[in-house]
Write an enzyme that holds these catalytic residues in place. Structure first.
Site, mmCIF file in Angstrom:
data_model
loop_
_atom_site.group_PDB
_atom_site.id
_atom_site.type_symbol
_atom_site.label_atom_id
_atom_site.label_comp_id
_atom_site.label_asym_id
_atom_site.label_seq_id
_atom_site.Cartn_x
_atom_site.Cartn_y
_atom_site.Cartn_z
ATOM 1 N N ARG A 133 0.830 -1.208 0.000
ATOM 2 C CA ARG A 133 0.000 0.000 0.000
ATOM 3 C C ARG A 133 0.862 1.253 0.000
ATOM 4 O O ARG A 133 0.529 2.258 0.656
ATOM 5 C CB ARG A 133 -0.944 0.025 1.206
ATOM 6 N N ARG A 173 -3.409 6.480 1.479
ATOM 7 C CA ARG A 173 -3.984 7.610 2.216
ATOM 8 C C ARG A 173 -3.006 8.362 3.091
ATOM 9 O O ARG A 173 -3.294 9.476 3.533
ATOM 10 C CB ARG A 173 -5.153 7.103 3.081
ATOM 11 N N ARG A 214 -7.439 11.904 -4.996
ATOM 12 C CA ARG A 214 -8.740 11.364 -4.637
ATOM 13 C C ARG A 214 -9.803 12.453 -4.463
ATOM 14 O O ARG A 214 -11.005 12.139 -4.433
ATOM 15 C CB ARG A 214 -8.638 10.595 -3.298
ATOM 16 N N ASP A 236 -6.982 -2.470 -7.102
ATOM 17 C CA ASP A 236 -7.545 -3.113 -5.918
ATOM 18 C C ASP A 236 -7.766 -4.586 -6.222
ATOM 19 O O ASP A 236 -8.056 -4.960 -7.372
ATOM 20 C CB ASP A 236 -8.873 -2.463 -5.526
ATOM 21 N N TYR A 291 -14.597 -12.429 0.242
ATOM 22 C CA TYR A 291 -15.299 -11.161 0.048
ATOM 23 C C TYR A 291 -16.657 -11.387 -0.609
ATOM 24 O O TYR A 291 -17.666 -10.776 -0.222
ATOM 25 C CB TYR A 291 -14.467 -10.217 -0.823
#
Length: 344
Positions: A28, A32, A41, A77, A154
């Site tokens: 990652r 963020r 974003r 993703d 998921y």
């Protein structure tokens, strides 16, 4: 066609060769914790960022330019191919990814398609090509996918789960349906990764994040065979492979059987133990605790030096975190981490 690269430390390590120092990248690493990522974003959704090649390439390049890491990983993703199979995917800032209509029955599984990767996920291939163009041969580019068990988790749970009760209920009540779901996910992942190879990735990582919820017996039945199928199908493509499982300690001996060139481990496992379990010639990646980046620079230095000492002399070692970098991390600490490893 894969472009040649000037910094090939990562590729050498994947092949189990000696390197002048361990290569480093961060799971990652575009995310963020970076104000520049937040700016990307600001006017778009997460999924749109993944699906817009120019924006995805910009996100991919952020840690290359800001941290000076040795490897880039395409910004995307793991659930992109699942959406392509026909499930509506929603991302929320608070809940993360969710599927409003999860897979719970055999009929649900049979309704899923095996997508044409270029038709449904061609934006990933375009992002890979654009990222390589901007990287301009400086470092390799990694592609990735979720492994079938994690994708199935998921799809069945419908969202991130703490106890994985729904997918395990299917495992115990209706294993044939779960195997059918895993087979369809496997075919999708193989096609998806082959598309990435054709677009120019230098290696690929399989994220089987939730396989750590399984005991070794169930891992060998519901996760390992499908990971092996992917690795075997991609073996003729000539690109190195990496496997990551969160909570992998009990599964390490079985993970080796998957056949990937590199085993990536989380922070819960002792690296000296990993060295004893994983044979010479196979790479090891990991395993700094992501929370160590939230402490002091001296504490981080101590942890990095400990890991480097534990892996000293081991060919094929790649420095990484034991899981993704946390949003609270400062960019300066990430930069310091890379500096510590690269100056070792």
């Amino acid at each position: 066609m894969r472009p040649s690269v000037k910094n090939d430390l990562f590729l050498k390590a994947c092949r189990g060769e000696a390197t002048s120092r361990p290569p480093i990248w961060i799971m990652r690493q575009a995310g963020r914790y970076m104000p520049e990522y937040q700016a990307l974003r600001k006017n778009t959704t997460f999924l749109n960022l993944c699906k817009t090649p120019d924006l995805a390439a910009s996100a991919t390049l952020l840690p290359v330019d800001m941290l000076g890491i040795d490897v880039a990983i395409i910004f995307s993703d793991i659930l992109v191919p699942v959406e392509a199979m026909g499930l509506e995917l929603i991302f929320s800032e608070k809940k993360g990814p969710s599927f409003p209509s999860p897979v719970r029955t055999r009929k649900d599984v049979e309704a899923l398609c095996t997508p044409d990767p270029l038709e449904k996920t061609g934006f990933v291939a375009q992002a890979i090509k654009e990222s390589n163009r901007r990287i301009d041969g400086r470092i390799p580019l990694i592609g990735f996918s979720g492994s079938p068990f994690t994708l199935a988790t998921y799809m069945v749970e419908g969202e991130i789960s703490k106890d994985f009760s729904r997918v395990k209920k299917m495992m115990f009540q209706d294993p044939d349906t779960l195997h059918l779901l895993l087979e369809r996910a496997t075919k999708t992942v193989i096609d998806y990764l082959k598309m990435q190879v054709d677009a120019g990735i230098h290696a690929y990582q399989l994220f089987d994040t939730w396989a750590g919820s399984l005991n070794p017996v169930h891992y060998r039945e519901f996760a390992l065979p499908y990971t092996k199928k992917i690795v075997e199908a991609l073996s003729r493509e000539g690109v190195p492979s990496l496997l990551y499982v969160n909570g992998s300690c009990a599964l390490l001996p079985d993970m080796i059987q998957a056949g990937t060139d590199v085993i990536s481990v989380d922070w819960r496992v002792s690296l000296p133990m990993v060295r004893n379990i994983i044979p010479e010639g196979k790479g090891i990646q990991g395993n700094l605790d992501p929370v160590s980046l939230l402490g002091t620079s001296e504490a981080l230095k101590k942890e990095v030096h400990r890991i480097l000492a534990e892996m000293k002399g081991r060919k094929g070692y790649i420095f990484n975190l034991g899981h993704g970098i946390l949003p609270e991390t400062s960019v300066s600490m990430a930069q310091y981490l890379v500096k510590l490893v690269q100056e070792s």
